[in-house]
Design an enzyme around this catalytic site. Sequence first.
Site, mmCIF file in Angstrom:
data_model
loop_
_atom_site.group_PDB
_atom_site.id
_atom_site.type_symbol
_atom_site.label_atom_id
_atom_site.label_comp_id
_atom_site.label_asym_id
_atom_site.label_seq_id
_atom_site.Cartn_x
_atom_site.Cartn_y
_atom_site.Cartn_z
ATOM 1 N N ASN A 63 9.039 42.208 78.706
ATOM 2 C CA ASN A 63 9.357 41.078 77.671
ATOM 3 C C ASN A 63 10.622 40.830 77.598
ATOM 4 O OD1 ASN A 63 9.126 43.660 76.386
ATOM 5 N ND2 ASN A 63 8.385 42.615 74.505
ATOM 6 N N ILE A 64 11.115 39.360 77.505
ATOM 7 C CA ILE A 64 12.102 38.875 77.289
ATOM 8 C C ILE A 64 12.429 38.208 76.051
ATOM 9 C CG2 ILE A 64 14.107 37.693 78.387
ATOM 10 C CD1 ILE A 64 12.509 38.241 81.048
ATOM 11 N N GLU A 65 12.906 38.703 74.920
ATOM 12 C CA GLU A 65 13.256 37.681 73.695
ATOM 13 C C GLU A 65 14.132 36.951 73.658
ATOM 14 O OE1 GLU A 65 12.460 40.690 70.567
ATOM 15 O OE2 GLU A 65 10.413 40.768 71.389
ATOM 16 N N CYS A 81 6.437 37.174 77.580
ATOM 17 C CA CYS A 81 5.807 38.382 77.401
ATOM 18 C C CYS A 81 5.901 39.150 78.887
ATOM 19 C CB CYS A 81 4.343 38.309 77.158
ATOM 20 S SG CYS A 81 3.804 37.744 75.474
ATOM 21 N N GLU A 133 3.638 40.592 80.516
ATOM 22 C CA GLU A 133 2.557 40.236 81.716
ATOM 23 C C GLU A 133 3.048 38.821 82.616
ATOM 24 O OE1 GLU A 133 2.279 40.946 78.646
ATOM 25 O OE2 GLU A 133 0.432 42.001 77.994
ATOM 26 N N CYS A 148 -1.454 39.185 74.926
ATOM 27 C CA CYS A 148 -1.724 38.154 73.922
ATOM 28 C C CYS A 148 -2.645 36.968 74.589
ATOM 29 C CB CYS A 148 -0.510 37.558 73.667
ATOM 30 S SG CYS A 148 0.210 36.308 74.675
ATOM 31 N N CYS A 183 -0.969 35.029 77.645
ATOM 32 C CA CYS A 183 -1.140 35.970 78.777
ATOM 33 C C CYS A 183 -2.444 35.774 79.585
ATOM 34 C CB CYS A 183 -0.410 37.196 78.507
ATOM 35 S SG CYS A 183 1.321 37.050 78.292
HETATM 36 N N1 THU Z 1 4.253 41.053 73.911
HETATM 37 C C1 THU Z 1 4.154 41.130 75.337
HETATM 38 O O1 THU Z 1 5.079 41.191 75.959
HETATM 39 N N2 THU Z 1 2.846 41.292 75.832
HETATM 40 C C2 THU Z 1 1.795 41.174 75.019
HETATM 41 O O2 THU Z 1 0.806 41.005 75.586
HETATM 42 C C3 THU Z 1 2.002 41.392 73.551
HETATM 43 C C4 THU Z 1 3.203 40.988 73.057
HETATM 44 C C5 THU Z 1 5.505 40.941 73.433
HETATM 45 C C6 THU Z 1 6.159 39.765 73.028
HETATM 46 C C7 THU Z 1 7.312 40.226 71.960
HETATM 47 O O3 THU Z 1 8.472 40.267 72.779
HETATM 48 C C8 THU Z 1 6.761 41.501 71.254
HETATM 49 O O4 THU Z 1 5.770 41.899 72.311
HETATM 50 C C9 THU Z 1 6.232 41.223 70.103
HETATM 51 O O5 THU Z 1 5.241 40.449 69.799
#
Ligand code: THU
Length: 136
Positions: free
Chosen positions: A42-44, A53, A55, A86, A89
């Site tokens: 994941n890359i915020e 996310c 995935e 989520c 995804c």
């Molecule tokens: N996140 C994912 O990378 N994959 C998911 O399916 C659930 C959520 C990440 C997004 C965000 O960076 C962090 O988890 C918290 O929501």
Amino acid sequence: MTNRELIQRALEAQKMAYVPYSEFPVGAAVLTTSGKVYTGCNIENASFGATNCAERTALFKAISEGEKEFDIIAIVGDPKAFTAPCGICRQVLVEFGLEIKVILAKSVEQYKEYTMEEILPLSFTPKDLENKGGSA
Ligand code: THU
């Protein structure tokens, strides 16, 4: 490629997560039907909605390299819980097949396996667009 090996690749990708806001690193590894593995984290972003996310990072890397057929995706998040993809995804994944297997892993030993059809029932897929414009 065993399930264990795929989970291991997801765990390695998880270490690359850029998560200064949530501090919730996620890793994913997708296996193509031809046997290649693409990983993602994941890359915020300071603009939270721009977050990608794990995935989707893995899947988009694969698709941008010409892949369209996927066998399994392994996902790791909280080591104490099974982190599920989520809704966004799930929708992105189901585009490429209801049969894709989804492994939710706490570790290489502890994991559960589902299909996309199980985790996104009654989905909207490319099939729904086959008769566009046509009257029944
Ligand atoms: N996140 C994912 O990378 N994959 C998911 O399916 C659930 C959520 C990440 C997004 C965000 O960076 C962090 O988890 C918290 O929501």
